[in-house]
Write an enzyme that holds these catalytic residues in place. Structure first.
Site, short mmCIF file in Angstrom:
data_model
loop_
_atom_site.label_atom_id
_atom_site.label_comp_id
_atom_site.label_asym_id
_atom_site.label_seq_id
_atom_site.Cartn_x
_atom_site.Cartn_y
_atom_site.Cartn_z
CD GLU A 121 -7.51 0.54 -2.09
OE1 GLU A 121 -6.63 1.36 -2.33
OE2 GLU A 121 -8.67 0.86 -1.80
N GLY A 122 -6.58 -0.31 -6.60
CA GLY A 122 -6.08 -0.69 -7.92
C GLY A 122 -7.18 -0.73 -8.95
NE ARG B 275 3.02 5.51 -3.55
CZ ARG B 275 2.68 4.52 -4.38
NH1 ARG B 275 3.47 3.50 -4.58
NH2 ARG B 275 1.54 4.58 -5.04
NE ARG C 94 2.98 6.84 -8.51
CZ ARG C 94 1.82 6.33 -8.14
NH1 ARG C 94 1.45 5.15 -8.58
NH2 ARG C 94 1.02 7.00 -7.34
CE LYS D 145 -9.24 4.28 -4.47
NZ LYS D 145 -8.04 3.52 -4.17
CG ASN E 127 -1.45 3.33 -2.36
OD1 ASN E 127 -2.34 2.85 -3.05
ND2 ASN E 127 -0.88 4.49 -2.65
CD GLU F 185 -4.61 4.99 -3.88
OE1 GLU F 185 -5.51 4.29 -3.40
OE2 GLU F 185 -3.83 4.59 -4.75
CB SER G 194 5.12 -1.16 -5.66
OG SER G 194 4.24 -0.50 -6.50
CE LYS H 255 -9.65 7.88 -5.99
NZ LYS H 255 -8.69 8.57 -5.10
P1 ADP Z 1 -5.92 3.13 -7.35
O1 ADP Z 1 -4.44 3.42 -7.35
O2 ADP Z 1 -6.35 2.38 -6.15
O3 ADP Z 1 -6.42 2.57 -8.63
P2 ADP Z 1 -6.23 6.03 -7.13
O4 ADP Z 1 -7.13 6.70 -6.18
O5 ADP Z 1 -4.76 6.14 -6.84
O6 ADP Z 1 -6.69 4.51 -7.22
O7 ADP Z 1 -6.52 6.59 -8.58
C1 ADP Z 1 -5.78 6.15 -9.71
C2 ADP Z 1 -5.21 7.33 -10.48
O8 ADP Z 1 -6.24 8.17 -10.96
C3 ADP Z 1 -4.31 8.22 -9.66
O9 ADP Z 1 -2.99 7.74 -9.65
C4 ADP Z 1 -4.45 9.57 -10.37
O10 ADP Z 1 -3.55 9.66 -11.45
C5 ADP Z 1 -5.87 9.53 -10.90
N1 ADP Z 1 -6.78 10.26 -9.98
C6 ADP Z 1 -7.36 9.76 -8.85
N2 ADP Z 1 -8.13 10.68 -8.23
C7 ADP Z 1 -8.05 11.81 -8.98
C8 ADP Z 1 -8.60 13.14 -8.87
N3 ADP Z 1 -9.40 13.47 -7.86
N4 ADP Z 1 -8.29 14.04 -9.83
C9 ADP Z 1 -7.47 13.70 -10.85
N5 ADP Z 1 -6.92 12.47 -11.01
C10 ADP Z 1 -7.18 11.53 -10.10
MG MG Z 2 -3.22 4.83 -6.55
#
Ligand code: ADP
Ligand code: MG
Length: 479
Positions: A368-369, A125, A455, A305, A146, A144, A151, A364
């Site tokens: 993951e997660g 996804r 979402r 990542k 996944n 990102e 899910s 970041k």
């Molecule tokens: P994971 O799901 O592996 O924890 P993500 O990369 O999906 O990591 O980041 C988690 C959440 O943080 C995302 O769903 C989003 O809401 C927010 N986020 C991530 N990167 C950014 C960004 N560059 N700018 C704004 N919000 C972000």
């Molecule tokens: Mg995510």
């Protein structure tokens, strides 16, 4: 974008009435989760959190996200077959991150033995935000991709019906008719079924590798039931069941207590906390087997990542997808600024920029997660300093990744959650597109976009997940 429901969003009587209808509709449609109090039983359940109103999504960006999904499938599949790339890219990560290192060891061990698996199934996804530029135009930017246990494809197959009803209750019959059908559960099941068929053993089962605590079981059941509809047998097992019941025969066919397994669909296994010694052994057994793993360990590594960071480097996509310049252009158009903190001079320069203007960036973690850390105005520079220490020499390699902070245009909505009061929130949304592909040897026999997930969360949250209790399920209303 907020304009769509401006007339009703502040009409508290209408909203209250619609919310009552919405909750019952969600329960009727099966938009369900087990409760935090009774996470192991389905005797008491509640609705999964969702928005009262569908959220406006720019049609052009929605279509762009669908159009690039087959390219991302191709890319992930290419990375998973490129040992040299994975080795080089993850070299610094595996030095400092024990989890990635252990996954990587299994990856190498399985390659060394020779792959028994000949059919490959990817379900991913790709997640995006609609980043609003200074001139007010929105652009599609990837958060990102996944590649394991993506899910909510099941539950979201049922949210459009709920929102359609809500709009009708609010007197928006015309708008209700424009909500798109969406059925990722069916699309994911199609991929699993194809892999099962190519595996070629009609009595073999599909095994969902599930968590110890399965609050989101109904999401998985949606996909399971699509497989049962095709007369494919499904079993649900945990890592520890695999440790206790799993075995391989001489040709490395996987058996669980004598029952052959054609496909292993992981809904677990992407965070280090679930692995004790036994579970690592179970994982190794699965990876060594001939069964189709969704994903295989190489594809899980392709979703890290660190790989994402590497993809944004000039020239990397060209190396991974030679002969696909259009696909590369479509993929690259979705990338946001992403900066390595590992390097000396480049790192210093970016550090200075981030400290001077922390609201432009997010940090970041690599995992993951792992959620998010904001380099936001409140203490943002402290976070940045914590990563950088006091000079480039103290930068741990590889630290978290610094990214441009995406800034979607907020819109008003109501987040419906069990046991919460009804109040309006300023919200932003994240669009996910499900991808599914099947490869047999070198032939890609299936490559599709399988549906979408929207979402939505209140703007005060940096993080995203529905399972984490921050975001809620939504339906796009194209504008
Ligand atoms: P994971 O799901 O592996 O924890 P993500 O990369 O999906 O990591 O980041 C988690 C959440 O943080 C995302 O769903 C989003 O809401 C927010 N986020 C991530 N990167 C950014 C960004 N560059 N700018 C704004 N919000 C972000
Ligand atoms: Mg995510």
């Amino acid at each position: 974008m907020a304009a769509a429901w401006q007339d009703v969003v502040r009409d508290s009587a209408a909203v209250r009435e619609a919310a009552a209808v919405a909750v019952d509709a969600a329960l009727l449609a099966g938009v369900l989760m087990r409760t935090g109090e009774q996470p192991h039983a389905s005797d008491v359940v509640n609705y999964a959190p969702f928005t009262l109103l569908p959220s406006a999504v720019p049609r052009a960006l929605f279509e762009q996200a669908y159009a690039v999904q087959q390219d991302f499938n191709l890319l992930v599949d290419a990375i998973s077959q490129n040992k040299e790339f994975l080795e080089q890219t993850l070299a610094s990560t595996i030095k400092v991150d024990d989890f990635t290192a252990r996954l990587f060891r299994i990856y190498l061990q399985v390659l060394e033995e020779g792959l028994a698996q000949t059919v490959f199934l990817g379900i991913n996804r790709s997640d995006y935000m609609f980043d609003c530029g200074l001139d007010g135009t929105a652009a599609l930017r990837q958060i990102e991709i996944n590649t394991i246990a993506a899910s909510f494809g099941g539950l979201t197959s049922r949210t459009a019906d709920v929102h359609r009803l809500v709009l009708k209750v609010l007197g928006k019959t015309e708008e209700a008719s424009h909500l798109l059908p969406n059925n990722p559960a069916k699309g994911l099941a199609l991929g699993i079924a194809k892999a099962w068929e190519l595996y070629g053993s009609p009595r073999a089962v599909v095994m969902f590798l599930v968590e110890e605590v399965q609050r989101n079981i109904f999401d998985q059941r949606c996909v399971e039931n699509e497989l049962w509809n095709r007369n494919i047998r499904v079993v649900r097992k945990r890592f520890r069941d695999v440790f206790e019941q799993g075995s391989l025969d001489a040709s490395r066919r996987l058996y669980m207590d004598g029952q052959e397994v054609a496909v292993v669909y992981y809904r677990e296994g992407y965070v280090p906390q679930v692995y004790d010694q036994q579970n690592w052994e179970a994982r190794l057994l699965l990876e060594r087997s001939r069964a189709v793993k969704c994903p295989d360990i190489a594809t899980q590594l392709a979703g890290t990542k660190k790989v994402q960071q590497e993809l944004s480097r000039p020239g990397t996509l060209e190396k991974l997808l030679p002969g696909h310049p259009e696909a590369i252009a479509r993929i690259r158009a979705t990338f946001a600024g992403l900066y390595s903190l590992d390097e000396g001079e480049e790192g210093d320069r970016i550090a200075a920029t981030a400290i001077a203007d922390p609201d432009r960036f997010v940090l970041k973690p690599q995992r993951e997660g792992g959620g998010m850390s904001w380099a936001g105005p409140l203490g943002g520079s402290i976070v940045v300093w914590a990563v950088f220490g006091t000079g480039s020499s103290s930068v741990p390699a590889p630290g978290p990744v610094l990214r441009d902070k995406l800034k979607p245009q907020p819109a008003l909505n109501y987040l419906l959650r069990a046991h919460s009061s009804l109040r309006v929130s300023e919200c932003i949304s994240e669009l996910g597109i499900f991808g599914v592909y099947v490869r047999q040897g070198q032939d890609l026999v299936l490559n599709r976009a399988a549906g979408h997930l929207l979402r939505t969360k209140a703007i005060e949250h940096a993080d995203g997940g529905v399972a984490a209790g921050v975001a809620v399920l939504d339906t796009p209303y194209l504008v």
